[in-house]
Design an enzyme around this catalytic site. Structure first.
Site, PDB file in Angstrom:
ATOM      1  CE  LYS A   1      -3.217   2.786   2.751  1.00 60.69           C
ATOM      2  NZ  LYS A   1      -3.896   2.827   4.059  1.00 60.69           N
TER       3      LYS A   1
ATOM      4  N   GLY B   1      -7.594   9.680   9.678  1.00 59.13           N
ATOM      5  CA  GLY B   1      -8.718   9.564  11.017  1.00 59.13           C
ATOM      6  C   GLY B   1      -9.752  10.765  11.305  1.00 59.13           C
TER       7      GLY B   1
END
Length: 253
Positions: A93, A154
């Site tokens: 990733k 987040g």
């Protein structure tokens, strides 16, 4: 389920390993979620040691190392090479952060790193914005999966740019896509899957919940429900009411 570099996943949920109160809580959350992929940063593995790695292997899911915390293509490339040695996988990733406050990915650094890593045999999952031009460049560079953000990492804001995500999905119908980052509620995951995305990736919403295992289970169920709804062919929105009961057979007085 769409293939990710030749791998068919059992679940559309991918889950991260950071910020959990303890390794035991993390393990319980993963098992409750039914997630098919665990994302791990090289820095997390270095900090957790062999015990942490044994927990990850014991989950029996696919490992997707990431280059979290990298702010340049060079740093990401080096981290990816090290991760391949540690985790023994070509999956990576790719994160190249361009803005310290929003954690928005750097499109130029991401493309540069993707070109190099793809040429070295990596199977790259690039974290990106919903930019169609960048998406095409990444596909041209060899990426066979795209990971547009839902919202800043987040933040828990969900799908900030539904138009951008919807048009990106439509522009690349044959490319597997994962909505990555910013999902705060199970409904956000279901929403992304209903739009036709192939998986969702999240971390904070589960790790920082009062009951991570229960929240992980909720996300897993929501992602599967959204996937099923998309396959079933949802009805289109209408401007006018349409009666569900037919008028045929109605008594006329």
């Amino acid at each position: 389920m769409r293939e990710f570099y030749g791998v068919t996943l059992d679940s559309p949920l991918m889950l991260g390993t950071a910020q959990y109160p303890s390794p035991a809580v993390m393990e319980a959350a993963f098992r409750a979620s039914g997630a098919a992929v665990v994302t791990v940063s090289l820095r997390r593995e270095t900090g957790g040691g062999q015990a942490f790695w044994q927990i990850i292997k014991g989950l029996g899911v696919h490992v997707l190392p990431n280059t979290a915390g990298c702010y340049s293509a060079r740093e990401a490339i080096t981290t990816a090479r090290m991760a391949r040695e540690v985790f023994e996988t070509n999956w990576i990733k790719l994160e190249v952060i361009g803005h310290a406050d929003t954690l928005q990915p750097d499109p130029f650094g991401t493309l540069e790193a993707a070109e190099t890593l793809s040429s070295e045999g990596f199977e790259v999952f690039p974290y990106m914005t919903e930019d169609q031009v960048l998406a095409q460049r990444l596909v041209d560079a060899g990426c066979r999966v795209l990971m547009p953000w839902g919202a800043p990492i987040g933040s828990g804001l969900g799908l900030n740019n539904r138009y951008g995500l919807r048009t990106l999905r439509a522009a690349f119908p044959d490319i597997p896509m994962v909505v990555d980052a910013g999902l705060g509620l199970p409904s956000h995951a279901g929403d992304a899957m209903e739009m036709g995305f192939d998986a969702v990736l999240l971390n904070t919403a589960v790790a920082q919940a009062d009951d991570p295992a229960l929240m992980a289970q909720a996300f897993g169920m929501a992602a599967r429900a959204g996937q099923m709804a998309h396959r079933a062919g949802p009805m289109a929105p209408r401007d006018m009411a349409v009666p569900s009961t037919p008028v045929i057979g109605k008594a006329w007085l």
